[in-house]
Design a protein around this motif. Structure first.
Motif, PDB file in Angstrom:
ATOM      1  N   GLN A  69       0.867  -1.184   0.000  1.00 49.11           N
ATOM      2  CA  GLN A  69       0.000   0.000   0.000  1.00 49.11           C
ATOM      3  C   GLN A  69       0.903   1.232   0.000  1.00 49.11           C
ATOM      4  O   GLN A  69       1.055   1.912   1.019  1.00 49.11           O
ATOM      5  CB  GLN A  69      -0.935  -0.011   1.232  1.00 49.11           C
ATOM      6  N   PRO A  70       1.544   1.501  -1.150  1.00 48.82           N
ATOM      7  CA  PRO A  70       2.479   2.629  -1.187  1.00 48.82           C
ATOM      8  C   PRO A  70       1.741   3.938  -0.917  1.00 48.82           C
ATOM      9  O   PRO A  70       0.610   4.120  -1.368  1.00 48.82           O
ATOM     10  CB  PRO A  70       3.014   2.589  -2.624  1.00 48.82           C
ATOM     11  N   GLN A  71       2.376   4.822  -0.163  1.00 48.49           N
ATOM     12  CA  GLN A  71       1.754   6.116   0.128  1.00 48.49           C
ATOM     13  C   GLN A  71       2.453   7.147  -0.771  1.00 48.49           C
ATOM     14  O   GLN A  71       3.516   6.900  -1.301  1.00 48.49           O
ATOM     15  CB  GLN A  71       1.945   6.476   1.603  1.00 48.49           C
ATOM     16  N   GLY A  72       1.866   8.269  -0.900  1.00 50.23           N
ATOM     17  CA  GLY A  72       2.524   9.325  -1.665  1.00 50.23           C
ATOM     18  C   GLY A  72       1.794   9.619  -2.953  1.00 50.23           C
ATOM     19  O   GLY A  72       0.916   8.853  -3.366  1.00 50.23           O
ATOM     20  N   LYS A  73       2.184  10.734  -3.553  1.00 55.62           N
ATOM     21  CA  LYS A  73       1.484  11.199  -4.757  1.00 55.62           C
ATOM     22  C   LYS A  73       2.100  10.581  -6.020  1.00 55.62           C
ATOM     23  O   LYS A  73       3.169   9.986  -5.979  1.00 55.62           O
ATOM     24  CB  LYS A  73       1.601  12.722  -4.832  1.00 55.62           C
ATOM     25  N   ASP A  74       1.424  10.762  -7.117  1.00 51.09           N
ATOM     26  CA  ASP A  74       1.935  10.349  -8.426  1.00 51.09           C
ATOM     27  C   ASP A  74       2.214   8.853  -8.529  1.00 51.09           C
ATOM     28  O   ASP A  74       3.114   8.421  -9.250  1.00 51.09           O
ATOM     29  CB  ASP A  74       3.219  11.122  -8.786  1.00 51.09           C
ATOM     30  N   ILE A  75       1.470   8.079  -7.751  1.00 50.19           N
ATOM     31  CA  ILE A  75       1.624   6.627  -7.851  1.00 50.19           C
ATOM     32  C   ILE A  75       0.426   6.096  -8.633  1.00 50.19           C
ATOM     33  O   ILE A  75      -0.700   6.538  -8.412  1.00 50.19           O
ATOM     34  CB  ILE A  75       1.672   6.015  -6.440  1.00 50.19           C
ATOM     35  N   ILE A  76       0.686   5.170  -9.524  1.00 48.11           N
ATOM     36  CA  ILE A  76      -0.430   4.490 -10.196  1.00 48.11           C
ATOM     37  C   ILE A  76      -0.531   3.118  -9.545  1.00 48.11           C
ATOM     38  O   ILE A  76       0.368   2.293  -9.667  1.00 48.11           O
ATOM     39  CB  ILE A  76      -0.206   4.415 -11.715  1.00 48.11           C
ATOM     40  N   LYS A  77      -1.607   2.931  -8.816  1.00 51.83           N
ATOM     41  CA  LYS A  77      -1.697   1.755  -7.952  1.00 51.83           C
ATOM     42  C   LYS A  77      -2.626   0.721  -8.592  1.00 51.83           C
ATOM     43  O   LYS A  77      -3.848   0.866  -8.554  1.00 51.83           O
ATOM     44  CB  LYS A  77      -2.220   2.199  -6.592  1.00 51.83           C
ATOM     45  N   LEU A  78      -2.017  -0.287  -9.184  1.00 48.54           N
ATOM     46  CA  LEU A  78      -2.797  -1.320  -9.888  1.00 48.54           C
ATOM     47  C   LEU A  78      -2.456  -2.682  -9.297  1.00 48.54           C
ATOM     48  O   LEU A  78      -2.345  -3.668 -10.004  1.00 48.54           O
ATOM     49  CB  LEU A  78      -2.461  -1.286 -11.391  1.00 48.54           C
ATOM     50  N   ASN A  79      -2.270  -2.727  -7.970  1.00 49.28           N
ATOM     51  CA  ASN A  79      -1.758  -3.976  -7.376  1.00 49.28           C
ATOM     52  C   ASN A  79      -2.695  -4.674  -6.406  1.00 49.28           C
ATOM     53  O   ASN A  79      -2.410  -5.792  -5.993  1.00 49.28           O
ATOM     54  CB  ASN A  79      -0.404  -3.718  -6.683  1.00 49.28           C
ATOM     55  N   THR A  80      -3.797  -4.043  -5.982  1.00 48.74           N
ATOM     56  CA  THR A  80      -4.666  -4.761  -5.031  1.00 48.74           C
ATOM     57  C   THR A  80      -6.141  -4.722  -5.441  1.00 48.74           C
ATOM     58  O   THR A  80      -7.036  -4.841  -4.598  1.00 48.74           O
ATOM     59  CB  THR A  80      -4.488  -4.263  -3.569  1.00 48.74           C
ATOM     60  N   ASN A  81      -6.355  -4.591  -6.738  1.00 44.24           N
ATOM     61  CA  ASN A  81      -7.708  -4.732  -7.294  1.00 44.24           C
ATOM     62  C   ASN A  81      -8.746  -3.788  -6.683  1.00 44.24           C
ATOM     63  O   ASN A  81      -9.913  -4.150  -6.514  1.00 44.24           O
ATOM     64  CB  ASN A  81      -8.192  -6.190  -7.198  1.00 44.24           C
TER      65      ASN A  81
END
Ligand code: PMP
Length: 351
Positions: free
Chosen positions: A19-31
């Motif tokens: 669950q990476p925190q921070g801006k500018d992240i594209i989070k496609l890892n936990t559905n």
């Protein structure tokens, strides 16, 4: 080792996705769902609920149980609500899997299933998927102490039709069969319609994916009155006040807004189908996804390399360092814009 340490229960825990925190992240890892939950949910949270937190919430979770039952065409005493489907499945293991015979589930599936079995000391047997990552229904005709199947399966994204589920139920009238439908709203037909025919069937769904409420932690089970009563007895022997008040109120708002629900699910399906085509053009192959993620492998570049290279670009997908699937990455469907960035990055990585 100190002697009291011998009394510590040793378990190998489930490892959730980052669950990476921070801006500018594209989070496609936990559905998760890339869109917000129904507008009514936001209204509840902006309202005056703090005044009501002094009191315990309704231990029966009655308003949400009734809302779900109405929505699914069931009676209130056929629905059980818990803190995410993880909580509901764990309680279902505790309640229903008490045989000395092994419970059955596929070798490639939600990686929490064996963790709960180990935690509760339930014997289990992992049944191999076939070479196309499909369930072979005939393999579920051996003696067992229960069955759990995710449909669509994760991380494969493959949906098995209700004839397959019916076959497994017909062959297992002496066991409790759990169908985990975390991703069912993205394509498949739910096994809820089989509940009237099979008293030993428990269907579990969640608000975490299609309802965009992973942060609220709401999951629910549906089944015969006998199964739901048994689940409640175990719940009340463990923790009576499971769902907090904001979750109960927000859950009801989500169910009320069917139009918004259908719209967002449809948007995700359209993005998914477009992304499948684009991935194919880049040399990826994958089973036809009936979920909100794609389980893809590339003809030349390894799954680990794709995962690591994407991560360097602040795009998180899931990689499983496990036999048979280490060459795949599981990519959650995000917004159209997020998928454009993903495809662009993949083009760079693949070269
Ligand atoms: N079942 C499956 C197949 C899943 O992929 C997940 C999500 N990790 C869950 C259950 C649990 O979801 P939740 O606890 O958020 O409802």
């Amino acid at each position: 080792m100190k002697s009291w340490e011998k009394n510590i229960r040793r378990v190998e825990p489930y490892v959730p996705g980052e669950q990476p925190q921070g801006k500018d992240i594209i989070k496609l890892n936990t559905n998760e769902n890339p869109y917000p939950p129904a507008p009514g949910v936001g209204k509840v949270l902006k309202g005056n609920i703090a005044d009501r937190l002094r009191l315990y919430p309704d231990p029966t979770i009655g308003s949400l149980v009734e809302a779900i039952a109405d929505y699914q065409g069931l009676d209130g005493d056929q629905v059980f609500v818990g803190v995410g489907s993880d909580d509901v499945i764990a309680l279902a293991y505790l309640t229903f899997f008490n045989s000395s015979k092994p419970i059955l589930f596929p070798d490639i599936t939600y990686s929490f299933y064996d963790v709960w079995a180990n935690l509760f000391k339930i014997p289990y047997k992992q049944i191999e998927l076939d070479k196309n990552l499909r369930i072979r229904k005939e393999d579920y005709c051996i003696e067992n102490g229960g069955i759990i199947i995710a449909n669509p399966n994760a991380p494969t994204s493959i949906y098995e039709d209700l004839d397959t589920i019916r076959y497994i139920l017909d062959k297992n009238q002496d066991s409790i069969v759990i169908i985990d439908e975390a991703y069912i709203d993205f394509g498949g037909k739910s096994a809820i319609e089989l509940i009237k025919d099979y008293e030993n069937l428990l269907v579990i769904q969640t608000f975490s994916k299609s309802r965009a409420m992973a942060g609220m932690r709401i999951g629910y089970a549906m089944g015969s009155k006998t199964l739901i009563r048994a689940l409640n007895d175990v719940k009340y022997s463990f923790n009576s006040y499971t769902l907090n008040l904001p979750s109960i109120l927000c859950g009801v708002e989500s169910i009320k807004d069917d139009e918004y629900f259908r719209e967002t699910v449809e948007k995700i399906k359209i993005t998914r189908d477009k992304t499948m085509k684009e991935l194919e053009a880049l040399g990826f192959s994958f089973p036809k996804s009936m979920a909100n993620f794609i389980f893809a492998k590339h003809k030349e570049v390894s799954g680990l390399k794709i995962y690591e290279e994407l991560r360097k670009r602040n795009i998180y997908v899931r990689h499983f360092n496990k036999p048979k699937i280490s060459n795949y990455v599981r990519i959650t469907i995000g917004t159209d814009r997020e998928m454009e960035v993903l495809i662009q990055s993949l083009k760079e990585i693949i070269g």
